[in-house]
Design a protein around this motif. Structure first.
Motif, mmCIF file in Angstrom:
data_model
loop_
_atom_site.group_PDB
_atom_site.id
_atom_site.type_symbol
_atom_site.label_atom_id
_atom_site.label_comp_id
_atom_site.label_asym_id
_atom_site.label_seq_id
_atom_site.Cartn_x
_atom_site.Cartn_y
_atom_site.Cartn_z
ATOM 1 N N GLY A 275 0.812 -1.211 0.000
ATOM 2 C CA GLY A 275 0.000 0.000 0.000
ATOM 3 C C GLY A 275 0.843 1.258 0.000
ATOM 4 N N LEU A 276 1.995 1.198 -0.650
ATOM 5 C CA LEU A 276 2.887 2.357 -0.688
ATOM 6 C C LEU A 276 2.401 3.382 -1.696
ATOM 7 N N ARG A 277 2.773 4.617 -1.455
ATOM 8 C CA ARG A 277 2.552 5.680 -2.432
ATOM 9 C C ARG A 277 3.611 5.549 -3.525
ATOM 10 N N ARG A 278 3.379 6.217 -4.656
ATOM 11 C CA ARG A 278 4.338 6.166 -5.760
ATOM 12 C C ARG A 278 5.723 6.604 -5.281
ATOM 13 N N LYS A 279 5.798 7.722 -4.591
ATOM 14 C CA LYS A 279 7.096 8.220 -4.116
ATOM 15 C C LYS A 279 7.791 7.164 -3.256
ATOM 16 N N GLU A 280 7.033 6.527 -2.384
ATOM 17 C CA GLU A 280 7.615 5.557 -1.450
ATOM 18 C C GLU A 280 8.143 4.318 -2.156
ATOM 19 N N CYS A 281 7.409 3.858 -3.190
ATOM 20 C CA CYS A 281 7.847 2.641 -3.885
ATOM 21 C C CYS A 281 9.079 2.900 -4.749
ATOM 22 N N LEU A 282 9.365 4.150 -5.042
ATOM 23 C CA LEU A 282 10.568 4.499 -5.789
ATOM 24 C C LEU A 282 11.741 4.808 -4.859
ATOM 25 N N MET A 283 11.461 5.499 -3.777
ATOM 26 C CA MET A 283 12.520 5.958 -2.863
ATOM 27 C C MET A 283 13.008 4.877 -1.894
ATOM 28 N N ILE A 284 12.200 3.860 -1.662
ATOM 29 C CA ILE A 284 12.538 2.845 -0.667
ATOM 30 C C ILE A 284 13.883 2.174 -0.958
ATOM 31 N N HIS A 285 14.620 1.916 0.092
ATOM 32 C CA HIS A 285 15.853 1.134 0.034
ATOM 33 C C HIS A 285 15.469 -0.241 0.604
ATOM 34 N N PRO A 286 15.178 -1.220 -0.247
ATOM 35 C CA PRO A 286 14.610 -2.495 0.231
ATOM 36 C C PRO A 286 15.436 -3.209 1.296
ATOM 37 N N HIS A 287 16.760 -3.240 1.133
ATOM 38 C CA HIS A 287 17.601 -3.943 2.114
ATOM 39 C C HIS A 287 17.505 -3.281 3.484
ATOM 40 N N GLN A 288 17.494 -1.972 3.486
ATOM 41 C CA GLN A 288 17.425 -1.210 4.737
ATOM 42 C C GLN A 288 16.032 -1.267 5.353
ATOM 43 N N ALA A 289 15.006 -1.213 4.521
ATOM 44 C CA ALA A 289 13.626 -1.178 5.021
ATOM 45 C C ALA A 289 13.188 -2.516 5.613
ATOM 46 N N ASP A 290 13.733 -3.606 5.106
ATOM 47 C CA ASP A 290 13.341 -4.936 5.573
ATOM 48 C C ASP A 290 13.915 -5.199 6.953
ATOM 49 N N GLN A 291 13.032 -5.201 7.937
ATOM 50 C CA GLN A 291 13.438 -5.458 9.314
ATOM 51 C C GLN A 291 12.793 -6.749 9.830
ATOM 52 N N GLY A 292 12.720 -7.738 8.953
ATOM 53 C CA GLY A 292 12.188 -9.035 9.343
ATOM 54 C C GLY A 292 10.676 -9.083 9.270
ATOM 55 N N SER A 293 10.028 -8.732 10.356
ATOM 56 C CA SER A 293 8.562 -8.792 10.394
ATOM 57 C C SER A 293 7.922 -7.450 10.065
ATOM 58 N N MET A 294 8.752 -6.473 9.714
ATOM 59 C CA MET A 294 8.203 -5.165 9.386
ATOM 60 C C MET A 294 9.040 -4.454 8.342
ATOM 61 N N LEU A 295 8.347 -3.581 7.619
ATOM 62 C CA LEU A 295 8.968 -2.711 6.636
ATOM 63 C C LEU A 295 9.068 -1.341 7.297
ATOM 64 N N VAL A 296 10.273 -0.851 7.459
ATOM 65 C CA VAL A 296 10.483 0.439 8.119
ATOM 66 C C VAL A 296 10.794 1.480 7.052
ATOM 67 N N LEU A 297 9.886 2.446 6.910
ATOM 68 C CA LEU A 297 10.033 3.502 5.910
ATOM 69 C C LEU A 297 10.614 4.745 6.572
#
Length: 175
Positions: free
Chosen positions: A27-49
């Motif tokens: 359910g990310l916004r367009r900006k978020e799906c482009l700006m996200i750093h997947p390795h950094q955001a993945d915190q196991g059981s959560m996505l940290v934006l």
């Protein structure tokens, strides 16, 4: 709104393809799906934006609650190196946003913010056990006191996960 596998396959650019998949899954916004750093955001059981990736500069946490979400996040991490965003070097955010608009339009996809609506509706159902009113679920007047309590609590959680300060905004997604 849903994006089917053939819709994703029609997206010629692999970065855009995975960005749209992230949009749908989380359910990310367009900006978020482009700006996200997947390795950094993945915190196991959560996505940290991080705040710098989000609208309004509000960091937030989105729980990873399905196998599908994990698989999409894994695809994103396979595509980009650690520390990188979904914007391929040497492109800027504005260039990639324009590319996103062009590639999705070429594939016949529009109104992709609807993916955020669909994710919010599914998450509300997960949290409350009830369909969102826009999907035929009960309105507040039709709910029992116990259902109303679950609805209030679910909407509060959903609002935080979606990055909204006011719960009223989330109502636009769910009814």
């Amino acid at each position: 709104t849903r994006v089917e596998a053939e819709d994703l396959a029609a997206l010629a650019d692999p970065y855009i393809r995975v960005s749209v998949a992230l949009q749908e899954a989380f359910g990310l916004r367009r900006k978020e799906c482009l700006m996200i750093h997947p390795h950094q955001a993945d915190q196991g059981s959560m996505l940290v934006l991080q705040a710098s990736w989000t609208k309004g500069g509000r960091a937030r946490v989105v729980p990873i609650v399905s196998v599908h979400q994990g698989a999409v996040l894994d695809r994103a991490k396979q595509l980009v190196s650690p520390g990188a965003s979904m914007i391929p070097a040497p492109k800027t955010y504005a260039q990639q946003r324009n590319r996103y608009d062009y590639v999705t339009r070429q594939a016949g996809l529009s109104k992709l913010h609807g993916l955020r609506h669909a994710a919010a509706q599914q998450r509300l159902k997960d949290l409350t056990g009830m369909e969102a009113p826009v999907n035929g679920g009960p309105t507040r007047r039709e709910m029992t006191p116990e259902e109303r309590e679950r609805d209030i609590n679910g909407r509060l959680i959903l609002s935080q996960e979606m990055g909204h300060v006011r719960g009223q905004i989330t109502r636009a997604y769910t009814g």
